[in-house]
Design an enzyme around this catalytic site. Structure first.
Site, PDB file in Angstrom:
ATOM      1  N   SER A  45       2.509 -20.051 -18.171  1.00 57.66           N
ATOM      2  CA  SER A  45       3.683 -19.264 -17.770  1.00 57.66           C
ATOM      3  C   SER A  45       3.339 -17.789 -17.614  1.00 57.66           C
ATOM      4  O   SER A  45       3.919 -17.107 -16.768  1.00 57.66           O
ATOM      5  CB  SER A  45       4.834 -19.461 -18.761  1.00 57.66           C
ATOM      6  OG  SER A  45       4.436 -19.156 -20.071  1.00 57.66           O
ATOM      7  N   GLU A  46       2.409 -17.279 -18.437  1.00 56.45           N
ATOM      8  CA  GLU A  46       1.891 -15.926 -18.207  1.00 56.45           C
ATOM      9  C   GLU A  46       0.411 -15.853 -18.535  1.00 56.45           C
ATOM     10  O   GLU A  46      -0.076 -16.525 -19.455  1.00 56.45           O
ATOM     11  CB  GLU A  46       2.619 -14.865 -19.051  1.00 56.45           C
ATOM     12  CG  GLU A  46       3.757 -14.167 -18.331  1.00 56.45           C
ATOM     13  CD  GLU A  46       5.058 -14.911 -18.483  1.00 56.45           C
ATOM     14  OE1 GLU A  46       6.028 -14.566 -17.792  1.00 56.45           O
ATOM     15  OE2 GLU A  46       5.106 -15.834 -19.311  1.00 56.45           O
ATOM     16  N   THR A  47      -0.270 -15.020 -17.754  1.00 55.66           N
ATOM     17  CA  THR A  47      -1.633 -14.601 -18.061  1.00 55.66           C
ATOM     18  C   THR A  47      -1.588 -13.096 -18.287  1.00 55.66           C
ATOM     19  O   THR A  47      -1.019 -12.350 -17.478  1.00 55.66           O
ATOM     20  CB  THR A  47      -2.602 -14.942 -16.922  1.00 55.66           C
ATOM     21  OG1 THR A  47      -2.653 -16.367 -16.768  1.00 55.66           O
ATOM     22  CG2 THR A  47      -4.001 -14.428 -17.214  1.00 55.66           C
TER      23      THR A  47
END
Length: 263
Positions: A45-47
């Site tokens: 969902s996030e990097t």
């Protein structure tokens, strides 16, 4: 050229629970298009992308489809990595320069506390299409600069929710926070977070949503310190302390993997 890459499960004390973030440590600034390609490849969902700055670390977050202005679990993961692999002294606070200003992280034992901006909602009229997308009529609807918040009648309603993702993606907001009073004595409220418009159909545990949930439930319950559980399939918990226009978000993290990014 290669870069450090770490996978961390955030807002959990157990592996394969909570929310996984990829954390990429760079020597200096990188092209946004390259960071977006890496985030799309990671599919989390996030990097988080970090590089040293003048007074701390510069930090940016990307979903598989776009950059976002605030992310809790990937910030917690980034701080955890810096302490774990020796880029920051174990007892020292870490400052991150971000698109939402300076964010800090502190560590007490194995617990990490983030200092984030509060993001309270303002009550709104019913959002067109939201009832149909959720399949249920909320008790309350509000909006902040990022998201829509909807309170449902019960925790059971929230956990059973199977929203229409295409309909949710058409609603003009980063995401939709769904919440209800907790039916578990260890938690004050429960939540879920859907953001198909930015490439995240359901986020497992969303720190930035608790910047909104904390003030909302704090006012309703007349409490300064609260505990929330995000009842996604993976599940995770977030401690929230209200500090005026700031909130403290507390949780744990588990180191899953360390690799080298070769491109």
């Amino acid at each position: 050229m290669s870069h450090e890459m770490h996978l961390v499960d955030a807002f959990t004390g157990a592996p394969f629970r909570g929310n996984t973030a990829a954390v990429c440590i760079l020597d200096g600034p990188a092209e946004p298009a390259w960071m977006q390609q890496v985030a799309a490849e990671m599919k989390h969902s996030e990097t988080a992308f970090l590089h040293p700055g003048k007074d701390g670390w510069n930090l940016r977050w990307f979903t598989p489809e776009r950059e976002v202005e605030l992310c809790g679990h990937a910030t917690l993961a980034a701080a955890f990595v810096l302490w774990t692999v020796g880029h920051a002294e174990p007892g020292s606070a870490i400052a991150f320069e971000t698109k939402s200003g300076t964010l800090t992280a502190d560590k007490d034992g194995d617990s990490i506390t983030l200092n984030f901006p509060a993001e309270p909602v303002t009550s709104t009229a019913p959002v067109p299409g939201l009832d149909r997308a959720l399949g249920v009529t909320p008790l309350y609807t509000g909006r902040n600069r990022f998201d829509i918040l909807a309170e449902l009648p019960s925790a059971a309603d929230l956990c059973a929710l199977e929203p229409d993702m295409a309909a949710l993606a058409a609603i003009p907001a980063r995401g939709v926070i769904i919440t209800a009073a907790s039916d578990h004595p260890h938690f004050d409220f429960v939540s879920r977070f859907f953001a198909p418009a930015v490439g995240v159909p359901e986020d497992p545990v969303t720190g930035s949503a608790h910047c909104c949930l904390g003030p909302y439930w704090g006012e309703k319950l007349k409490k300064i310190e609260l505990s929330g559980f995000q009842c996604s399939a993976r599940g995770g918990s977030v401690r929230v302390t209200l500090l005026g226009d700031r909130v403290l978000l507390g949780g744990h993290a588990v180191h899953i993997a360390s690799v080298r990014l070769l491109v």
